[in-house]
Enzyme design. Structure first.
Site, PDB file in Angstrom:
ATOM      1  N   TYR A  62      63.132  43.539  24.742  1.00 61.27           N
ATOM      2  CA  TYR A  62      63.778  42.338  25.311  1.00 61.27           C
ATOM      3  C   TYR A  62      62.779  41.546  26.156  1.00 61.27           C
ATOM      4  O   TYR A  62      62.685  40.316  26.052  1.00 61.27           O
ATOM      5  CB  TYR A  62      64.990  42.758  26.156  1.00 61.27           C
ATOM      6  CG  TYR A  62      65.722  41.600  26.780  1.00 61.27           C
ATOM      7  CD1 TYR A  62      66.466  40.722  25.999  1.00 61.27           C
ATOM      8  CD2 TYR A  62      65.675  41.374  28.155  1.00 61.27           C
ATOM      9  CE1 TYR A  62      67.137  39.638  26.567  1.00 61.27           C
ATOM     10  CE2 TYR A  62      66.343  40.306  28.733  1.00 61.27           C
ATOM     11  CZ  TYR A  62      67.072  39.446  27.932  1.00 61.27           C
ATOM     12  OH  TYR A  62      67.728  38.377  28.493  1.00 61.27           O
ATOM     13  N   THR A 106      70.000  38.945  36.600  1.00 57.26           N
ATOM     14  CA  THR A 106      71.204  39.490  35.965  1.00 57.26           C
ATOM     15  C   THR A 106      72.408  38.628  36.325  1.00 57.26           C
ATOM     16  O   THR A 106      72.727  38.446  37.500  1.00 57.26           O
ATOM     17  CB  THR A 106      71.448  40.937  36.425  1.00 57.26           C
ATOM     18  OG1 THR A 106      70.233  41.672  36.235  1.00 57.26           O
ATOM     19  CG2 THR A 106      72.560  41.578  35.621  1.00 57.26           C
TER      20      THR A 106
HETATM   21  P1  NAD Z   1      76.604  36.220  25.952  1.00 58.21           P
HETATM   22  O1  NAD Z   1      76.525  37.448  25.100  1.00 58.21           O
HETATM   23  O2  NAD Z   1      77.735  36.079  26.926  1.00 58.21           O
HETATM   24  O3  NAD Z   1      76.544  34.922  25.043  1.00 58.21           O
HETATM   25  C1  NAD Z   1      75.613  34.802  24.014  1.00 58.21           C
HETATM   26  C2  NAD Z   1      76.137  33.832  22.968  1.00 58.21           C
HETATM   27  O4  NAD Z   1      75.129  33.723  21.943  1.00 58.21           O
HETATM   28  C3  NAD Z   1      77.422  34.312  22.276  1.00 58.21           C
HETATM   29  O5  NAD Z   1      78.356  33.242  22.198  1.00 58.21           O
HETATM   30  C4  NAD Z   1      76.941  34.728  20.893  1.00 58.21           C
HETATM   31  O6  NAD Z   1      77.930  34.575  19.885  1.00 58.21           O
HETATM   32  C5  NAD Z   1      75.761  33.803  20.674  1.00 58.21           C
HETATM   33  N1  NAD Z   1      74.803  34.299  19.686  1.00 58.21           N
HETATM   34  C6  NAD Z   1      74.284  35.546  19.600  1.00 58.21           C
HETATM   35  N2  NAD Z   1      73.475  35.641  18.535  1.00 58.21           N
HETATM   36  C7  NAD Z   1      73.468  34.426  17.942  1.00 58.21           C
HETATM   37  C8  NAD Z   1      72.819  33.887  16.792  1.00 58.21           C
HETATM   38  N3  NAD Z   1      72.047  34.660  16.003  1.00 58.21           N
HETATM   39  N4  NAD Z   1      73.021  32.594  16.471  1.00 58.21           N
HETATM   40  C9  NAD Z   1      73.845  31.822  17.239  1.00 58.21           C
HETATM   41  N5  NAD Z   1      74.496  32.272  18.333  1.00 58.21           N
HETATM   42  C10 NAD Z   1      74.313  33.566  18.675  1.00 58.21           C
HETATM   43  O7  NAD Z   1      75.192  36.192  26.706  1.00 58.21           O
HETATM   44  P2  NAD Z   1      74.680  35.532  28.086  1.00 58.21           P
HETATM   45  O8  NAD Z   1      74.610  36.597  29.098  1.00 58.21           O
HETATM   46  O9  NAD Z   1      75.406  34.269  28.365  1.00 58.21           O
HETATM   47  O10 NAD Z   1      73.162  35.219  27.665  1.00 58.21           O
HETATM   48  C11 NAD Z   1      72.759  33.943  27.192  1.00 58.21           C
HETATM   49  C12 NAD Z   1      71.243  33.855  27.263  1.00 58.21           C
HETATM   50  O11 NAD Z   1      70.825  34.130  28.600  1.00 58.21           O
HETATM   51  C13 NAD Z   1      70.509  34.855  26.374  1.00 58.21           C
HETATM   52  O12 NAD Z   1      69.371  34.227  25.815  1.00 58.21           O
HETATM   53  C14 NAD Z   1      70.071  35.936  27.338  1.00 58.21           C
HETATM   54  O13 NAD Z   1      68.916  36.608  26.911  1.00 58.21           O
HETATM   55  C15 NAD Z   1      69.797  35.107  28.582  1.00 58.21           C
HETATM   56  N6  NAD Z   1      69.838  35.843  29.833  1.00 58.21           N
HETATM   57  C16 NAD Z   1      70.981  36.493  30.215  1.00 58.21           C
HETATM   58  C17 NAD Z   1      70.998  37.172  31.423  1.00 58.21           C
HETATM   59  C18 NAD Z   1      72.208  37.917  31.895  1.00 58.21           C
HETATM   60  O14 NAD Z   1      72.093  38.733  32.830  1.00 58.21           O
HETATM   61  N7  NAD Z   1      73.395  37.675  31.342  1.00 58.21           N
HETATM   62  C19 NAD Z   1      69.857  37.194  32.241  1.00 58.21           C
HETATM   63  C20 NAD Z   1      68.715  36.512  31.815  1.00 58.21           C
HETATM   64  C21 NAD Z   1      68.729  35.839  30.613  1.00 58.21           C
END
Ligand code: NAD
Length: 252
Positions: free
Chosen positions: A146, A178
């Protein structure tokens, strides 16, 4: 930022059906943008409009961007936010999983941006914002794959910003800590002791709590806004101080 700084603009948000992406799509819409959500499961509330797209499939992305262009007649803002997680040390995932995660988290950004570039070149307020992570800058336990993917997002952001600055397209990224999204809820429910795991995650934040998706959305919209015309090639931490602050643990 003005309450209507996105009036008349069209934004694409990948992964916009959940978590950070959904909060960002709603914030953009609230500030005047027409918002197209590209997601594998694009169930979104009005006024957002959902378009089915898998960022790991070039044909699917191209078809969705064409559909957005047909629907709205322009694309000004692209939020490359779709992403998936991966756990383990460098030894814990096989080649297939390495390829799958990099394909979605990194190459997905290339696919969506490539499809949108002809539209962005026509925009007077073109901006791309990529979602990286604190994992790009800090060593987190059991996040080798990741972290590699999010480090690539950070590097790609700066490269894209350089390539497209003279075309009037700004490119930036956010590095969230996070955040309390369905993703983290899933991680916690899979832990042996979800309560202890949540306490450990909260303690990693200098502010003592998880970041909210709305806070990340505000940061993304700051970078995407036409009012931020001099900001390009930057990474904005939204991490509760996790990356740079060294605070004493909160007493139990
Ligand atoms: P989440 O799982 O709540 O939402 C992710 C969304 O992406 C979902 O709607 C899913 O259907 C969609 N998705 C997944 N694979 C896909 C694909 N191949 N094509 C199109 N859509 C797709 O996740 P989140 O926590 O909101 O994370 C969103 C972004 O933020 C990600 O890139 C994640 O790496 C990043 N991020 C999250 C956190 C955290 O703690 N939640 C921290 C840092 C970065």
């Amino acid at each position: 930022m003005s309450a209507h700084d996105f009036d008349g603009l069209v934004a694409v948000v990948t992964g916009g059906a959940s978590g950070i992406g959904l909060a960002t799509a709603l914030e953009l819409a609230g500030r005047g943008a027409s918002v197209a959500v590209l997601d594998v499961r694009p169930d979104v509330p009005a006024p957002l409009e959902g378009f089915t797209a898998d960022v790991s499939d070039r044909g699917s992305v191209a078809a969705a961007i064409t559909a957005v262009g047909d629907r709205f007649g322009r694309i000004d803002i692209v939020i490359n936010n779709a992403g998936i997680g991966a756990s383990g040390t460098v030894a814990d995932n096989g080649d297939d999983e390495w390829a799958r995660v990099l394909d979605i988290n990194v190459t997905g950004i290339a696919r969506v941006s490539t499809a949108a570039l002809p539209w962005l070149r026509e925009s007077p307020a073109a901006a791309i914002v990529n979602t990286s992570s604190i994992a790009a800058q800090s060593g987190l336990p059991l996040r080798a794959l990741y972290s590699a993917s999010k480090g690539a997002v950070l590097a790609l952001t700066r490269a894209m910003a350089t390539d497209h600055v003279r075309e009037g397209i700004r490119v930036n990224c956010v590095c969230p800590g996070t955040a309390a999204t369905p993703w983290v809820t899933r991680l916690l429910s899979a832990a042996d002791d979800p309560e202890a795991e949540l306490a450990a995650l909260n303690a990693r934040q200098a502010i003592g709590r998880l970041v909210t998706p709305e806070e990340v959305a505000k940061a993304i919209c700051y970078l995407a806004s036409p009012l931020s015309g001099s900001t390009t090639g930057t990474a904005l931490d939204v991490d509760g101080g996790a990356t740079h602050l060294r605070v004493r643990p909160i007493p139990a």
